[in-house]
Write a protein that holds these residues in place. Structure first.
Motif, mmCIF file in Angstrom:
data_model
loop_
_atom_site.group_PDB
_atom_site.id
_atom_site.type_symbol
_atom_site.label_atom_id
_atom_site.label_comp_id
_atom_site.label_asym_id
_atom_site.label_seq_id
_atom_site.Cartn_x
_atom_site.Cartn_y
_atom_site.Cartn_z
ATOM 1 N N GLU A 174 0.814 -1.216 0.000
ATOM 2 C CA GLU A 174 0.000 0.000 0.000
ATOM 3 C C GLU A 174 0.849 1.267 0.000
ATOM 4 N N GLY A 175 2.148 1.157 0.273
ATOM 5 C CA GLY A 175 3.014 2.329 0.240
ATOM 6 C C GLY A 175 3.732 2.524 -1.092
ATOM 7 N N MET A 176 3.457 1.638 -2.064
ATOM 8 C CA MET A 176 4.176 1.736 -3.336
ATOM 9 C C MET A 176 3.655 2.889 -4.191
ATOM 10 N N GLU A 177 4.576 3.461 -4.959
ATOM 11 C CA GLU A 177 4.230 4.574 -5.824
ATOM 12 C C GLU A 177 3.866 4.047 -7.215
ATOM 13 N N VAL A 178 4.604 3.018 -7.642
ATOM 14 C CA VAL A 178 4.331 2.370 -8.926
ATOM 15 C C VAL A 178 4.279 0.863 -8.704
ATOM 16 N N ILE A 179 3.267 0.224 -9.294
ATOM 17 C CA ILE A 179 3.125 -1.228 -9.210
ATOM 18 C C ILE A 179 3.121 -1.769 -10.641
ATOM 19 N N PHE A 180 4.124 -2.565 -10.945
ATOM 20 C CA PHE A 180 4.251 -3.129 -12.298
ATOM 21 C C PHE A 180 3.959 -4.627 -12.206
ATOM 22 N N ILE A 181 2.786 -5.014 -12.741
ATOM 23 C CA ILE A 181 2.346 -6.404 -12.668
ATOM 24 C C ILE A 181 2.551 -7.051 -14.028
ATOM 25 N N ILE A 182 3.365 -8.085 -14.074
ATOM 26 C CA ILE A 182 3.623 -8.739 -15.359
ATOM 27 C C ILE A 182 3.482 -10.248 -15.180
ATOM 28 N N GLY A 183 2.563 -10.846 -15.949
ATOM 29 C CA GLY A 183 2.372 -12.292 -15.845
ATOM 30 C C GLY A 183 1.772 -12.720 -14.524
ATOM 31 N N SER A 184 0.920 -11.895 -13.955
ATOM 32 C CA SER A 184 0.193 -12.276 -12.742
ATOM 33 C C SER A 184 -1.233 -11.778 -12.851
ATOM 34 N N ASN A 185 -2.185 -12.705 -12.742
ATOM 35 C CA ASN A 185 -3.607 -12.351 -12.731
ATOM 36 C C ASN A 185 -3.992 -12.172 -11.271
ATOM 37 N N THR A 186 -3.418 -11.143 -10.647
ATOM 38 C CA THR A 186 -3.451 -11.012 -9.190
ATOM 39 C C THR A 186 -4.859 -11.060 -8.594
ATOM 40 N N LYS A 187 -5.803 -10.408 -9.249
ATOM 41 C CA LYS A 187 -7.131 -10.317 -8.631
ATOM 42 C C LYS A 187 -7.828 -11.669 -8.554
ATOM 43 N N GLU A 188 -7.457 -12.605 -9.432
ATOM 44 C CA GLU A 188 -8.084 -13.922 -9.376
ATOM 45 C C GLU A 188 -7.233 -14.948 -8.634
ATOM 46 N N THR A 189 -5.907 -14.820 -8.731
ATOM 47 C CA THR A 189 -5.071 -15.858 -8.120
ATOM 48 C C THR A 189 -4.570 -15.473 -6.730
ATOM 49 N N HIS A 190 -4.470 -14.181 -6.436
ATOM 50 C CA HIS A 190 -4.070 -13.717 -5.100
ATOM 51 C C HIS A 190 -4.980 -12.564 -4.694
ATOM 52 N N PRO A 191 -6.278 -12.866 -4.517
ATOM 53 C CA PRO A 191 -7.254 -11.770 -4.363
ATOM 54 C C PRO A 191 -6.947 -10.807 -3.204
ATOM 55 N N VAL A 192 -6.420 -11.330 -2.115
ATOM 56 C CA VAL A 192 -6.225 -10.440 -0.965
ATOM 57 C C VAL A 192 -4.974 -9.566 -1.148
ATOM 58 N N ILE A 193 -4.021 -10.038 -1.955
ATOM 59 C CA ILE A 193 -2.891 -9.183 -2.319
ATOM 60 C C ILE A 193 -3.398 -8.077 -3.256
ATOM 61 N N ALA B 158 -3.373 0.741 -2.497
ATOM 62 C CA ALA B 158 -2.305 1.630 -2.990
ATOM 63 C C ALA B 158 -2.854 2.539 -4.082
ATOM 64 N N TYR B 159 -3.663 1.968 -4.960
ATOM 65 C CA TYR B 159 -4.301 2.723 -6.042
ATOM 66 C C TYR B 159 -5.147 3.869 -5.478
ATOM 67 N N ARG B 160 -5.892 3.573 -4.410
ATOM 68 C CA ARG B 160 -6.709 4.616 -3.777
ATOM 69 C C ARG B 160 -5.842 5.730 -3.212
ATOM 70 N N LYS B 161 -4.586 5.382 -2.863
ATOM 71 C CA LYS B 161 -3.666 6.406 -2.330
ATOM 72 C C LYS B 161 -2.878 7.075 -3.448
ATOM 73 N N GLY B 162 -3.159 6.713 -4.696
ATOM 74 C CA GLY B 162 -2.524 7.410 -5.810
ATOM 75 C C GLY B 162 -1.443 6.645 -6.543
ATOM 76 N N ALA B 163 -1.225 5.370 -6.188
ATOM 77 C CA ALA B 163 -0.195 4.594 -6.888
ATOM 78 C C ALA B 163 -0.598 4.403 -8.357
ATOM 79 N N LYS B 164 0.416 4.378 -9.229
ATOM 80 C CA LYS B 164 0.170 4.090 -10.637
ATOM 81 C C LYS B 164 0.384 2.597 -10.864
ATOM 82 N N ILE B 165 -0.538 1.961 -11.567
ATOM 83 C CA ILE B 165 -0.437 0.526 -11.808
ATOM 84 C C ILE B 165 -0.271 0.256 -13.306
#
Lengths: 529, 346
Positions: free
Chosen positions: A9-28, A35-42
């Motif tokens: 939640e403290g990250m400024e940029v989150i780069f997700i590559i080859g991970s379907n995070t919302k389906e495979t790690h929903p709580v992550i 973090a997105y709500r705090k302004g992080a760029k994804i």
């Protein structure tokens, strides 16, 4: 993960590559949304329109298997535009100049051609990640399950070294482990080349240490990985297999090959909670307790060792695995401890990273390793004080094609993975009636323009065929996949994706290329009527 | 930093602090219904009203931030009367069927009715009547028990990012709606169930499985993905009745569909209950001694004939650290080969 999950939640940029995070790690994913709500760029790089895209600034819709081109292309932009972290490169890395030269071919035009991502988007993504000094990279099997999986990871590591995005809170590189205790099984050395704590079996000093601890002479020869064992079984070099809590018939690529391998064995013993497709092939099946029926610990993807506690008794005569293992061991003339806490204490003494832990300390909140002493608070993020081997090398990686590419006979790319509701081979979730009621049917995702060309309607049963086999499966017409790509979730034994997948593997770590193979789609006669 | 007093007690807090948060720091509890510490304030239920010196009317503590010199009163006969009235109004449009409600004993509305001693209601009148007709297999939605606190709407949007539900209609007809009022279609994480203060949202799986009394809570770790969420198994008579997660866990009480609703495999009739040995192509049940002796004998034979390296072991990322440690120790020290691996690659 080099970071703790809470640091996301403290990250400024989150780069997700080859991970379907919302389906495979929903709580992550929940933390990423925070973090997105705090302004992080994804930034999401994925061939499919996965749910996380909803929160992304950018979706780089790459062709399956073109990750190296994308990552090297981004690196080149970062270098060319001077966004690199010079101080970090000078002090903490080596081999920068040679590596920089290796980026030369990855021009915007070339990268666009290989990945299918417009060059402006590659550049913009590079600027977003490259300008941040509090960025996190996240990946899973979409990066690793390729014949170039190791190189994919190396390319990402180079990106990290280039920007110095590591060694600080909310800054790092984070493979998300797909199973509850895959981290722990690796730590505990269910791996052919290391003893517990990644201590090499072919190091004589290490070998001596473990021979002393276990009171037995040990083999100095590195063993076989699971993929190699399957080949060796077919060739008659492996005669017996002991499988505890795994279902390779469903999870390994090229199912016919796996079944043949297991059938060639002289002896197969399977220890599981259900009579899985693998257990059916066994000579002896041993009924085990599940994780709600025993005590112990799991280590999650952020290296946190947490307690597992017994809630109910196992059914019938089923026993916990530790008891079964110690009983077999005793019969082989080797006594082993069967009390979980005592086993943990024995294990933690052999690996400094765990030596400060005990059940008493882990209790409610767990501890992230390394935790080398009883006073140590654990380590939420790694490499605060530099890297274990001194300087980090930049390693050049070249783009390479997947083992199997499309041709006239097999014009579609098949990629596989999980969906939100089911889990892995399905031996657990497919026995939960509510999950089955909602998501109990196998399907193949196909793009509307492809389905239209082939005369396939949503819900039609179609045939998906590769060089290794074919399955019948219902078509789900959806924009989640691009034209020319189809996706099948791996969970369904009645239409198992792994009948078709390719068992070609990465030469370094033997991970099979489950994320890319060439297939053909054949509308069934019924649907043509 | 600003200085304020609450019920005469001074405290210094940052400017963005709400009166409710400041009161919590002083261990002063103000009744709430719609407030949830992990969600943005709403100010919908009006139970947390407090008096602030100089302000003409009471204000909601959850949405009002502090300002320097503020003097707050959280309890007075006037405030308590207002709060009781608010509760009476909520209860006037509630089934009040606690005798048969799943949530009895863990219901915030019931607790407040108890605290304020509400049995007779001055405001009896029309109630909202809704048919229950939701076909999803996971979440029971009983809109008649809904008090429109909005927690479910907020958690679905703010935490889960799904926006499967929202407020629909106006005034007395207000209700929490799905898209086009169809069956609930969502990720079924059940976050809404976990934050619902009443019996409006419950799990279909634990219907009629028994309420709070007599359950044992076991703190453990989720058996699914590598996130390792902390879960609480609610157990009665050797059966897991439901899975929840506590707000103070590192995963903040949030779970996914598998973690919250995917536990019934444990009680599946297909579980293996006795060792099996295959004879003439057919499995036959065997005793443990028979099965273990058989395994040990076969492994010893093969080792003797073909050497230790002709034997391999595949361990499991589903099993515990202790079991994985013991497994590789058995293969390495007990059998004598490094042919040991697990499913990390798959």
């Amino acid at each position: 993960m080099t970071n703790a999950i809470s640091e996301i939640e403290g990250m400024e940029v989150i780069f997700i590559i080859g991970s379907n995070t919302k389906e495979t790690h929903p709580v992550i994913a929940n933390r990423m949304i925070k973090a997105y709500r705090k302004g992080a760029k994804i930034i999401v790089a994925d061939p499919r329109l996965i749910p996380m895209v909803k929160f992304a600034d950018m979706h780089l819709r790459i062709r399956p298997g073109s990750d190296i081109a994308l990552v090297n292309g981004m690196a080149r932009v970062i270098v060319d535009e001077g966004l690199l972290n010079k101080e970090f490169i000078r002090e903490k890395t080596e081999g920068f100049e040679a590596w920089k030269a290796s980026l030369e071919p990855f021009t915007p035009e070339y990268v666009e051609r290989l990945t299918g991502v417009p060059r402006e988007d590659v550049a913009r993504a590079a600027r977003i990640y490259g300008s941040s000094r509090r960025g996190g990279i996240f990946y899973t099997m979409g990066i690793t399950q390729h014949t170039c999986g190791t190189d994919n990871v190396t390319a990402l590591a180079n990106l990290v070294s280039l920007t110095g995005n590591i060694g600080r809170p909310s800054t790092g590189i984070n493979p998300l482990r797909g199973q509850n205790n895959v981290q722990g099984a690796s730590d505990a050395a269910c791996l052919p080349n290391v003893y517990p704590g990644y201590q090499k079996v072919d190091d004589p000093e290490v070998q001596k240490k473990f021979e002393l601890a276990w009171g037995r002479p040990l083999s100095p020869a590195v063993g076989m990985t699971s993929t190699i064992m399957m080949n060796a079984a077919t060739d008659g070099k492996i005669k017996a297999l002991y499988i505890m809590g795994e279902n390779p018939v469903i999870t390994d690529p090229n199912m016919h090959h796996t079944v043949k391998a297991l059938e060639s064995l002289d002896f197969l013993v399977v220890q599981d909670i259900f009579l899985t497709d693998t257990a059916r092939l066994a000579e002896v099946v041993l009924p085990a307790a599940c994780s709600f029926e025993k005590n112990g610990t799991f280590t999650n993807t952020e290296r946190k060792v947490q307690r597992v506690r017994k809630a109910v008794n196992p059914p019938g005569e089923a026993k916990d695995d530790l008891w079964i293992l110690s009983e077999i061991s005793r019969r082989l003339g080797y006594e082993m401890e069967a009390e979980p806490e005592k086993v943990f204490d024995e294990y933690s003494k052999l690996w400094p990273a765990l030596s400060g832990m005990s059940y008493l300390r882990i209790d409610r909140h767990g501890l992230n390793w390394p935790c080398p002493s009883p006073e140590h608070p654990g380590t939420p993020y790694l490499y605060k004080d530099g890297f274990p081997k001194g300087k980090v090398p930049f390693i050049s990686v070249a783009y390479q094609l997947p083992a199997e590419v499309c041709d006239d006979q097999y014009p579609f790319v098949l990629t596989t993975g999980r969906n939100l509701f089911q889990y892995h081979s399905g031996s657990m979730t497919r026995r939960v009636e509510q999950i089955e009621a909602h998501a109990g049917e196998p399907y193949v995702e196909i793009n509307p323009s492809d389905s239209e060309n082939l005369g396939i309607r949503n819900g039609d049963t179609i045939t998906v065929r590769s060089r290794r086999g074919e399955i019948s499966i219902k078509a789900r017409v959806t924009l989640r996949v691009s034209e020319g790509t189809v996706f099948i979730p791996m969970h369904y034994r009645e239409a198992a994706a792994n009948v078709i997948t390719n068992d070609a593997f990465d030469p370094h770590v033997k991970i099979p290329e489950l994320k890319v193979c060439a297939v053909n789609i054949i509308p069934s006669a019924v649907s043509a009527v | 930093m600003v200085k304020i007093t609450i019920d005469g007690r001074p405290i210094e807090v940052t400017e963005s602090t709400t009166i409710l948060q400041a009161a919590k720091l002083l261990n002063i509890s103000i009744p709430t219904l719609c407030h949830h510490p992990k969600l943005t304030p709403f100010g919908g239920c009006r139970l947390c009203i407090v008096e602030v010196k100089g302000m003409p009317k009471p204000v909601t503590a959850c949405t009002t931030t502090v300002s320097n010199g503020m003097e707050v009163t959280t309890y007075s006969p006037y405030l308590e009367e207002l709060r009781k009235t608010v509760l009476e109004l909520i209860l006037s449009d509630h089934p009040n069927d606690c005798m048969v409600c799943e949530q009895a004993g863990s219901c915030k509305l019931q607790d407040l009715a108890y605290d304020y001693g509400i049995r007779e209601n001055r405001y009896e009148g029309e109630r909202r009547i809704y048919p229950n007709r939701d076909g999803n297999p996971f979440i029971e939605r009983d809109l008649e028990k809904c008090i429109l606190c909005g927690r479910c709407v907020k958690v679905c949007d703010e935490v889960q990012g799904v926006e499967a539900i929202d407020f629909g209609y106006r005034g007395f007809r207000s209700k929490i709606c799905t898209n086009y009022e169809e069956d609930l279609e969502c990720e079924f994480c059940g976050q809404c169930v976990s934050v619902c203060p009443t019996g409006a949202l419950t799990g279909k799986q634990w219907k009629k499985k028994g309420r709070k009394g007599g359950q044992v809570e076991v703190e453990t770790t989720c058996p699914y993905c590598g996130t390792g969420c902390n879960i609480t198994a609610h157990v009665k008579e050797n059966e897991i009745l439901k899975i929840t997660s506590k707000e103070q866990t590192w995963n903040e009480g949030w779970l996914c569909v598998k973690g919250r609703f995917g536990y019934r495999f444990v009680q599946s009739p297909e579980r293996l209950k006795r060792p099996l040995i295959k004879r003439n192509g057919k499995f036959e049940e065997a005793s443990w001694d028979e099965a273990l002796d058989h395994v040990a004998r076969r492994l010893s034979e093969i080792k003797e004939k073909h050497g230790a390296d002709s034997i391999g072991g595949l361990s499991s990322a589903r099993c515990t650290n202790e079991e994985n440690y013991a497994f590789q120790k058995l293969i390495r020290a007990g059998i004598g080969t490094n042919n040991v691996d697990h499913c990390a690659r798959l």
